[in-house]
Enzyme design. Structure first.
Site, PDB file in Angstrom:
ATOM      1  N   GLY A  73     -75.002  19.023   7.068  1.00 52.67           N
ATOM      2  CA  GLY A  73     -76.068  19.829   7.688  1.00 52.67           C
ATOM      3  C   GLY A  73     -76.262  19.597   9.172  1.00 52.67           C
ATOM      4  N   THR A 123     -69.732  12.103  11.691  1.00 52.53           N
ATOM      5  CA  THR A 123     -68.457  11.951  12.403  1.00 52.53           C
ATOM      6  C   THR A 123     -68.545  12.824  13.645  1.00 52.53           C
ATOM      7  OG1 THR A 123     -67.546  13.643  10.966  1.00 52.53           O
ATOM      8  CG2 THR A 123     -67.055  11.360  10.389  1.00 52.53           C
ATOM      9  N   THR A 139     -62.682  20.494   9.675  1.00 53.26           N
ATOM     10  CA  THR A 139     -62.477  21.941   9.762  1.00 53.26           C
ATOM     11  C   THR A 139     -61.474  22.408  10.811  1.00 53.26           C
ATOM     12  OG1 THR A 139     -64.177  22.254  11.442  1.00 53.26           O
ATOM     13  CG2 THR A 139     -64.897  22.333   9.144  1.00 53.26           C
ATOM     14  N   THR A 185     -62.240  14.093   2.883  1.00 58.88           N
ATOM     15  CA  THR A 185     -63.514  14.806   2.865  1.00 58.88           C
ATOM     16  C   THR A 185     -63.439  16.096   2.057  1.00 58.88           C
ATOM     17  OG1 THR A 185     -64.074  13.874   5.004  1.00 58.88           O
ATOM     18  CG2 THR A 185     -65.319  15.810   4.315  1.00 58.88           C
ATOM     19  N   ASP A 239     -61.682  31.787   4.897  1.00 57.94           N
ATOM     20  CA  ASP A 239     -60.622  32.794   4.694  1.00 57.94           C
ATOM     21  C   ASP A 239     -59.231  32.172   4.833  1.00 57.94           C
ATOM     22  OD1 ASP A 239     -60.578  32.433   7.492  1.00 57.94           O
ATOM     23  OD2 ASP A 239     -60.943  34.546   7.975  1.00 57.94           O
ATOM     24  N   GLU A 240     -59.156  30.986   5.442  1.00 60.71           N
ATOM     25  CA  GLU A 240     -57.835  30.397   5.697  1.00 60.71           C
ATOM     26  C   GLU A 240     -57.107  30.013   4.419  1.00 60.71           C
ATOM     27  OE1 GLU A 240     -57.426  27.953   9.139  1.00 60.71           O
ATOM     28  OE2 GLU A 240     -59.228  28.784  10.047  1.00 60.71           O
ATOM     29  N   TYR A 247     -55.233  21.723   6.957  1.00 60.93           N
ATOM     30  CA  TYR A 247     -56.658  22.049   6.796  1.00 60.93           C
ATOM     31  C   TYR A 247     -56.865  23.043   5.654  1.00 60.93           C
ATOM     32  CZ  TYR A 247     -60.901  24.792   7.431  1.00 60.93           C
ATOM     33  OH  TYR A 247     -62.062  25.486   7.197  1.00 60.93           O
ATOM     34  N   LYS A 254     -58.905  22.607   2.012  1.00 57.13           N
ATOM     35  CA  LYS A 254     -60.009  23.456   1.553  1.00 57.13           C
ATOM     36  C   LYS A 254     -59.644  24.141   0.232  1.00 57.13           C
ATOM     37  CE  LYS A 254     -63.521  24.210   3.129  1.00 57.13           C
ATOM     38  NZ  LYS A 254     -64.811  23.481   2.938  1.00 57.13           N
ATOM     39  N   LEU A 275     -61.850  27.902  19.481  1.00 56.40           N
ATOM     40  CA  LEU A 275     -61.470  28.869  20.519  1.00 56.40           C
ATOM     41  C   LEU A 275     -62.641  29.297  21.417  1.00 56.40           C
ATOM     42  CD1 LEU A 275     -59.177  30.923  21.571  1.00 56.40           C
ATOM     43  CD2 LEU A 275     -60.335  32.574  20.127  1.00 56.40           C
ATOM     44  N   TYR A 297     -52.592  30.041  22.801  1.00 61.82           N
ATOM     45  CA  TYR A 297     -51.409  29.658  22.026  1.00 61.82           C
ATOM     46  C   TYR A 297     -50.439  30.837  21.875  1.00 61.82           C
ATOM     47  CZ  TYR A 297     -54.229  25.681  20.258  1.00 61.82           C
ATOM     48  OH  TYR A 297     -55.002  24.560  20.127  1.00 61.82           O
TER      49      TYR A 297
HETATM   50  P1  TYD Z   1     -59.704  28.206  16.051  1.00 61.19           P
HETATM   51  O1  TYD Z   1     -61.002  28.397  16.738  1.00 61.19           O
HETATM   52  O2  TYD Z   1     -59.072  26.865  16.094  1.00 61.19           O
HETATM   53  O3  TYD Z   1     -59.902  28.713  14.562  1.00 61.19           O
HETATM   54  P2  TYD Z   1     -58.786  28.938  13.369  1.00 61.19           P
HETATM   55  O4  TYD Z   1     -57.509  28.313  13.749  1.00 61.19           O
HETATM   56  O5  TYD Z   1     -59.440  28.235  12.266  1.00 61.19           O
HETATM   57  O6  TYD Z   1     -58.693  30.428  13.202  1.00 61.19           O
HETATM   58  O7  TYD Z   1     -58.667  29.235  16.654  1.00 61.19           O
HETATM   59  C1  TYD Z   1     -58.886  30.616  16.618  1.00 61.19           C
HETATM   60  C2  TYD Z   1     -57.632  31.265  17.143  1.00 61.19           C
HETATM   61  O8  TYD Z   1     -57.484  30.916  18.523  1.00 61.19           O
HETATM   62  C3  TYD Z   1     -56.361  30.783  16.462  1.00 61.19           C
HETATM   63  O9  TYD Z   1     -55.463  31.875  16.345  1.00 61.19           O
HETATM   64  C4  TYD Z   1     -55.800  29.749  17.397  1.00 61.19           C
HETATM   65  C5  TYD Z   1     -56.243  30.250  18.763  1.00 61.19           C
HETATM   66  N1  TYD Z   1     -56.492  29.192  19.772  1.00 61.19           N
HETATM   67  C6  TYD Z   1     -55.858  29.256  21.022  1.00 61.19           C
HETATM   68  O10 TYD Z   1     -55.090  30.198  21.320  1.00 61.19           O
HETATM   69  N2  TYD Z   1     -56.093  28.250  21.916  1.00 61.19           N
HETATM   70  C7  TYD Z   1     -56.919  27.206  21.637  1.00 61.19           C
HETATM   71  O11 TYD Z   1     -57.071  26.298  22.485  1.00 61.19           O
HETATM   72  C8  TYD Z   1     -57.589  27.165  20.368  1.00 61.19           C
HETATM   73  C9  TYD Z   1     -58.514  26.041  20.018  1.00 61.19           C
HETATM   74  C10 TYD Z   1     -57.336  28.195  19.470  1.00 61.19           C
END
Ligand code: TYD
Length: 338
Positions: free
Chosen positions: A12, A40, A88, A103, A129-130, A152, A156, A192, A209
């Site tokens: 929480g 944590t 997460t 966890t 959703d992952e 991850y 889950k 992100l 990325y």
């Molecule tokens: P994230 O917030 O880590 O959520 P998830 O991987 O659980 O969907 O990332 C959202 C999207 O953004 C995912 O496609 C990875 C991308 N991303 C980047 O391009 N650069 C970053 O520094 C991060 C943290 C995520």
């Protein structure tokens, strides 16, 4: 004296968990909340500061994988457990998967055993959703097979499978929600949206990325919290409910909008970095079942995103200490070599 229902909210002090705690104490006068949180890195008491003085709020520090701490938090009994406690972040699960198993898998098992032992009448597992994995076309329904692809998502999924198996085997009164990518105030700046907002404030580049054409569906944290409360109270035990934002965007679209809101230029703000290994291209959820139950999101994405940016601008007191602590070392490990 009002007789309160008491809900145990694990995790929480985290992002979505704390939004749920704030919502419940604001909107359910007859509910008392006990938070169990191990504090944590992402569990932060500041996330519940605005409700911590409420006489219906109490806090126990502990790990969900520790049965004695779980029993201490349950005390003389609770009406429901809502489990937000989880590791997460996909990128961290690639660096250090073990904490995720402890966890998300073992912790879930310990909670399910506590539900049986104390005969608790509802258990809601907050999932993602992952677990459905990469979705090239269409949208995942609750009956679709799960195909997790990151450590991850696999942890889950391991939690979800136990939850459903307890319903089948022991008739444990469980529910699962699977939410889409969530954004809003108090999100730890490894994800992100808050990472990019705060990097832009700091005059840092934002690390995109790969080609940035991955697609995520964005759900405001308040809508997510409301959906979880709704499923807890209205859902049918043994069932899974997808909670989707209905705002599918590529990462580049999000990035460009955040750069625009920051008043910066694309070329001065973006750093294209090596893609995440095994990066899922697209997530998409069909949320018709939750809609039929009476929930739908209400925060428009343009408004929600602009308000989130404004919140991070106003709350530098919240995120600057986070980004200057252990986070620096994490950021170096995660991004320096990309
Ligand atoms: P994230 O917030 O880590 O959520 P998830 O991987 O659980 O969907 O990332 C959202 C999207 O953004 C995912 O496609 C990875 C991308 N991303 C980047 O391009 N650069 C970053 O520094 C991060 C943290 C995520």
């Amino acid at each position: 004296m009002v007789a309160h229902r008491r809900w145990l909210v694990t995790g929480g002090l985290g992002f979505i968990g704390s939004a749920f705690v704030r919502l419940v104490l604001r909107e359910r006068a007859d509910v008392a909340v006990t938070v169990l949180d191990s504090m944590t890195y992402a569990g932060n008491p500041a996330n519940v500061a605005e409700v911590a003085h409420d006489h219906r709020y109490s806090f126990v520090r502990g790990d969900i994988a520790d049965a004695a701490r779980v029993d201490a938090a349950i005390g003389e009994g609770v009406d429901a457990i809502v489990n937000f406690a989880a590791e997460t972040h996909v990128d961290r699960s690639i660096l250090e998967p073990e904490a995720f198993i402890r966890t998300d898998v073992l912790g879930t098992h310990v909670l399910l055993e506590a539900v049986r032992r104390h005969k608790i009448s509802r258990y809601l597992q907050v999932s993602t959703d992952e677990v459905y994995g990469d979705v090239e076309h269409g949208a995942s329904r609750e009956t679709d097979p799960i195909r997790p692809r990151s450590p991850y998502a696999a942890s889950k999924a391991g939690g979800d499978l136990q939850v459903l198996a307890y319903h089948t085997t022991f008739e444990t009164p469980v529910l699962i929600t699977r939410g889409s990518n969530t954004y809003g105030p108090y999100q730890y700046p490894e994800k992100l949206i808050p990472l990019f907002i705060t990097n832009l404030v700091e005059g840092e580049r934002v690390p995109v990325y790969g080609d940035g054409l991955q697609v995520r569906d964005w759900l405001h944290v308040d809508d997510h919290a409301r959906g979880i409360a709704h499923v807890l109270e209205q859902g049918t035990p043994g069932e899974v409910y997808n909670l989707a934002g209905g705002n599918s965007r590529t990462n580049l679209e999000i990035t460009k909008e955040l750069i625009r809101l920051a008043g910066r230029s694309y070329d001065d703000s973006v750093r294209h970095v090596t893609d995440r290994p095994g990066h899922d291209r697209r997530y998409a959820l069909d949320a018709a079942k939750a809609h039929a139950l009476g929930w739908s999101p209400s925060v428009g994405f343009a408004t929600g995103l602009a308000e989130t940016v404004a919140w991070y601008h106003q709350r530098e007191d919240w995120w600057r200490p986070i980004k200057s602590g252990d986070f620096r070392e994490y950021y170096r490990r995660q991004y320096a070599l990309r």
